[in-house]
Design a protein around this motif. Structure first.
Motif, PDB file in Angstrom:
ATOM      1  N   THR A 101       0.478  12.933  60.233  1.00 34.14           N
ATOM      2  CA  THR A 101       1.713  12.280  59.789  1.00 34.14           C
ATOM      3  C   THR A 101       2.827  13.305  59.625  1.00 34.14           C
ATOM      4  O   THR A 101       2.639  14.309  58.928  1.00 34.14           O
ATOM      5  CB  THR A 101       1.481  11.565  58.453  1.00 34.14           C
ATOM      6  N   PRO A 102       3.994  13.078  60.227  1.00 33.32           N
ATOM      7  CA  PRO A 102       5.130  13.969  59.969  1.00 33.32           C
ATOM      8  C   PRO A 102       5.542  13.883  58.502  1.00 33.32           C
ATOM      9  O   PRO A 102       5.628  12.795  57.926  1.00 33.32           O
ATOM     10  CB  PRO A 102       6.236  13.434  60.892  1.00 33.32           C
ATOM     11  N   VAL A 103       5.776  15.019  57.880  1.00 33.84           N
ATOM     12  CA  VAL A 103       6.147  15.068  56.472  1.00 33.84           C
ATOM     13  C   VAL A 103       7.368  15.961  56.301  1.00 33.84           C
ATOM     14  O   VAL A 103       7.731  16.731  57.197  1.00 33.84           O
ATOM     15  CB  VAL A 103       4.990  15.599  55.596  1.00 33.84           C
ATOM     16  N   SER A 104       7.986  15.858  55.121  1.00 42.01           N
ATOM     17  CA  SER A 104       9.078  16.750  54.742  1.00 42.01           C
ATOM     18  C   SER A 104       8.600  17.619  53.592  1.00 42.01           C
ATOM     19  O   SER A 104       7.952  17.129  52.659  1.00 42.01           O
ATOM     20  CB  SER A 104      10.315  15.949  54.332  1.00 42.01           C
ATOM     21  N   LEU A 105       8.932  18.896  53.666  1.00 45.48           N
ATOM     22  CA  LEU A 105       8.516  19.857  52.652  1.00 45.48           C
ATOM     23  C   LEU A 105       9.721  20.353  51.870  1.00 45.48           C
ATOM     24  O   LEU A 105      10.827  20.443  52.426  1.00 45.48           O
ATOM     25  CB  LEU A 105       7.814  21.048  53.297  1.00 45.48           C
ATOM     26  N   PRO A 106       9.539  20.694  50.598  1.00 44.90           N
ATOM     27  CA  PRO A 106      10.605  21.386  49.877  1.00 44.90           C
ATOM     28  C   PRO A 106      10.950  22.684  50.592  1.00 44.90           C
ATOM     29  O   PRO A 106      10.100  23.303  51.234  1.00 44.90           O
ATOM     30  CB  PRO A 106       9.999  21.642  48.494  1.00 44.90           C
ATOM     31  N   ALA A 107      12.190  23.093  50.491  1.00 43.20           N
ATOM     32  CA  ALA A 107      12.657  24.264  51.232  1.00 43.20           C
ATOM     33  C   ALA A 107      11.864  25.508  50.854  1.00 43.20           C
ATOM     34  O   ALA A 107      11.539  25.725  49.680  1.00 43.20           O
ATOM     35  CB  ALA A 107      14.137  24.486  50.962  1.00 43.20           C
ATOM     36  N   TRP A 108      11.522  26.299  51.865  1.00 39.97           N
ATOM     37  CA  TRP A 108      10.904  27.589  51.622  1.00 39.97           C
ATOM     38  C   TRP A 108      11.957  28.534  51.072  1.00 39.97           C
ATOM     39  O   TRP A 108      13.159  28.289  51.178  1.00 39.97           O
ATOM     40  CB  TRP A 108      10.313  28.163  52.907  1.00 39.97           C
ATOM     41  N   ARG A 109      11.511  29.644  50.488  1.00 37.76           N
ATOM     42  CA  ARG A 109      12.472  30.610  49.961  1.00 37.76           C
ATOM     43  C   ARG A 109      13.306  31.166  51.114  1.00 37.76           C
ATOM     44  O   ARG A 109      12.882  31.146  52.278  1.00 37.76           O
ATOM     45  CB  ARG A 109      11.762  31.730  49.213  1.00 37.76           C
ATOM     46  N   PRO A 110      14.495  31.657  50.824  1.00 36.07           N
ATOM     47  CA  PRO A 110      15.349  32.182  51.902  1.00 36.07           C
ATOM     48  C   PRO A 110      14.631  33.230  52.727  1.00 36.07           C
ATOM     49  O   PRO A 110      13.971  34.113  52.201  1.00 36.07           O
ATOM     50  CB  PRO A 110      16.531  32.779  51.131  1.00 36.07           C
ATOM     51  N   GLY A 111      14.745  33.091  54.017  1.00 32.76           N
ATOM     52  CA  GLY A 111      14.118  34.036  54.942  1.00 32.76           C
ATOM     53  C   GLY A 111      13.124  33.372  55.861  1.00 32.76           C
ATOM     54  O   GLY A 111      13.323  33.380  57.088  1.00 32.76           O
ATOM     55  N   PRO A 112      12.046  32.772  55.339  1.00 29.86           N
ATOM     56  CA  PRO A 112      11.064  32.139  56.227  1.00 29.86           C
ATOM     57  C   PRO A 112      11.688  31.013  57.042  1.00 29.86           C
ATOM     58  O   PRO A 112      12.519  30.254  56.551  1.00 29.86           O
ATOM     59  CB  PRO A 112      10.011  31.602  55.259  1.00 29.86           C
ATOM     60  N   SER A 113      11.277  30.919  58.282  1.00 26.02           N
ATOM     61  CA  SER A 113      11.858  29.913  59.169  1.00 26.02           C
ATOM     62  C   SER A 113      10.864  28.823  59.528  1.00 26.02           C
ATOM     63  O   SER A 113      11.015  28.160  60.543  1.00 26.02           O
ATOM     64  CB  SER A 113      12.361  30.595  60.458  1.00 26.02           C
ATOM     65  N   CYS A 114       9.836  28.615  58.711  1.00 25.27           N
ATOM     66  CA  CYS A 114       8.930  27.504  58.963  1.00 25.27           C
ATOM     67  C   CYS A 114       9.679  26.193  58.783  1.00 25.27           C
ATOM     68  O   CYS A 114      10.534  26.065  57.906  1.00 25.27           O
ATOM     69  CB  CYS A 114       7.749  27.565  57.998  1.00 25.27           C
ATOM     70  N   PRO A 115       9.374  25.173  59.591  1.00 21.55           N
ATOM     71  CA  PRO A 115      10.106  23.899  59.499  1.00 21.55           C
ATOM     72  C   PRO A 115       9.809  23.185  58.189  1.00 21.55           C
ATOM     73  O   PRO A 115       8.738  23.347  57.594  1.00 21.55           O
ATOM     74  CB  PRO A 115       9.575  23.115  60.701  1.00 21.55           C
ATOM     75  N   VAL A 116      10.779  22.361  57.759  1.00 21.21           N
ATOM     76  CA  VAL A 116      10.611  21.617  56.506  1.00 21.21           C
ATOM     77  C   VAL A 116      10.862  20.121  56.678  1.00 21.21           C
ATOM     78  O   VAL A 116      10.456  19.335  55.831  1.00 21.21           O
ATOM     79  CB  VAL A 116      11.556  22.165  55.410  1.00 21.21           C
ATOM     80  N   THR A 117      11.526  19.694  57.746  1.00 19.54           N
ATOM     81  CA  THR A 117      11.881  18.291  57.927  1.00 19.54           C
ATOM     82  C   THR A 117      11.115  17.693  59.089  1.00 19.54           C
ATOM     83  O   THR A 117      11.102  18.257  60.189  1.00 19.54           O
ATOM     84  CB  THR A 117      13.393  18.140  58.169  1.00 19.54           C
TER      85      THR A 117
END
Length: 400
Positions: free
Chosen positions: A119-135
């Motif tokens: 299932t596609p999910v949305s994650l709380p934002a990672w700390r500044p710097g990491p570029s893993c997807p969140v939406t």
């Protein structure tokens, strides 16, 4: 009925009318009108009742006459009745009573690992710097490329107090060999769609750098095991200090309610760096030979060394000499190799410089060669503590 009985009954009727009618208040016009309307209907019934009363004998009739007369009921007012006051505004008709409808069922937020990975999910934002997807991103079960959100652990429990189960996930943003982590709670909405409730806790650049486990207590507290330093780069996981911290959902977010909020010094989080000069001996008039070694020990790590053990592997003919050994906690060894000097605490970023004197007695054979100068951190029990970078704890010096 005898004539005597009839006469007595008539006298009692007369006396009754005289006594009772004097107590009755004459009715008004409205009562008269009502009486006239009802009189015709009651005429037949009254006659029948009188006949029955006469037929039962003087005893029954006497009892009826002697019982207390009933109190007269209310009479209609003589004036024109005033209308009832009206309620201001319109009054809605009452709805017919219906059975109470059952409360809407709370969506079940238990999401299996397979469902969450699909299932596609949305994650709380990672700390500044990491570029893993969140939406609108898919979690993966195992790391297969950089910039991947890896699902590491799952736990279940009612964390928001709505009576239904939610899903608690430990997610790792994998960047090369490292990356941040966070614990996220997922739920379902009324339509059954997976939604994100919120973030429980995340790693930090300082501490905690590692999230190792997650559970949910029956009272809804989310318990996360956090560690001060993440493994990697030569740091084994068993060196990390671990703590259980509890978090509760309130006012739209998770806040810590249990457990410690900081870490003490990690005994492995130091990096002792040693430098030393060569030992050059001069001959004195009495034939003895003397010289000094300057040793510099710096703690380049982020944690303190409780104690420092310094060793100098010089030949046994060279013994400690002079006041330079005063900082040592122990009495320097004078008969065996190597020479040792135990020093007190060395904080992160601090350094100590020692100028250590040596003497060889007259006639002692020293020769020339190389020797190891080594500094090791110790804990409060004077046990040696391992470091990540141990190559800079030791240097070689020449003596001659």
């Amino acid at each position: 009925m005898s004539e005597h009985d009839a006469v007595a009954l008539a006298e009692r009727f007369a006396r009754y009318r005289t006594e009772v009618l004097a107590e009755v208040e004459p009715p008004g016009p409205a009562a008269v009108r009502r009486t006239v309307r009802q009189r015709r209907r009651r005429t037949l019934g009254t006659a029948v009742a009188a006949i029955l009363a006469l037929g039962t004998g003087p005893i029954f009739g006497y009892a009826a006459l002697t019982d207390p007369a009933p109190r007269p009921g209310p009479v209609d007012p003589t004036g024109t009745p005033s209308p009832s006051p009206s309620v201001s505004g319109s009054v809605s008709p009452s709805a017919a009573p219906t059975s109470a409808s059952p409360a809407a069922a709370v969506p079940d937020g238990r999401i299996s690992r397979a469902q969450l990975l699909a299932t596609p999910v949305s994650l709380p934002a990672w700390r500044p710097g990491p570029s893993c997807p969140v939406t609108d991103t898919r979690l993966v079960g195992t790391a297969n490329r950089d910039q991947t959100n890896v699902l590491q652990r799952l736990a279940y429990g009612d964390v928001d107090g709505d009576g239904a189960t939610e899903t608690v996930a430990l997610v790792h943003c994998l960047l090369g060999t490292g990356g941040p982590e966070q614990v996220v709670v997922f739920d379902r909405d009324a339509a059954g769609k997976v939604v994100t409730l919120g973030r429980v806790v995340a790693t930090a650049l300082e501490m905690p750098q590692w999230l190792t486990d997650v559970t949910v207590r029956p009272d809804g507290v989310v318990r996360v095991q956090v560690a001060d330093i993440a493994p990697g780069g030569g740091w084994p996981g068993e060196w990390s200090q671990r703590q259980w911290r509890g978090y509760r959902w309130a006012d739209g977010r998770f806040t810590q309610v249990e457990g410690p909020t900081s870490f003490g010094p990690n005994p492995h989080a130091m990096n002792l760096v040693v430098t030393a000069t060569d030992l050059v001996l001069d001959t004195l008039p009495d034939g003895s030979r003397v010289g000094t070694v300057t040793v510099r020990i710096r703690n380049g790590g982020s944690g303190p060394a409780t104690y420092v053990a310094l060793r100098l592997g010089l030949p046994a003919a060279l013994r400690p000499d002079g006041d330079g050994w005063a900082p040592c906690r122990n009495e320097p060894e004078t008969t065996r190799e190597p020479v040792t000097c135990d020093l007190n605490r060395l904080d992160a970023g601090a350094e100590v410089r020692l100028t250590l004197g040596f003497r060889a007695a007259a006639g002692a054979t020293v020769g020339q060669g190389t020797a190891d100068v080594d500094a090791r951190p110790m804990d409060s029990r004077f046990d040696f503590v391992e470091e990540v970078y141990e190559g800079d704890n030791r240097v070689k010096i020449d003596y001659r």
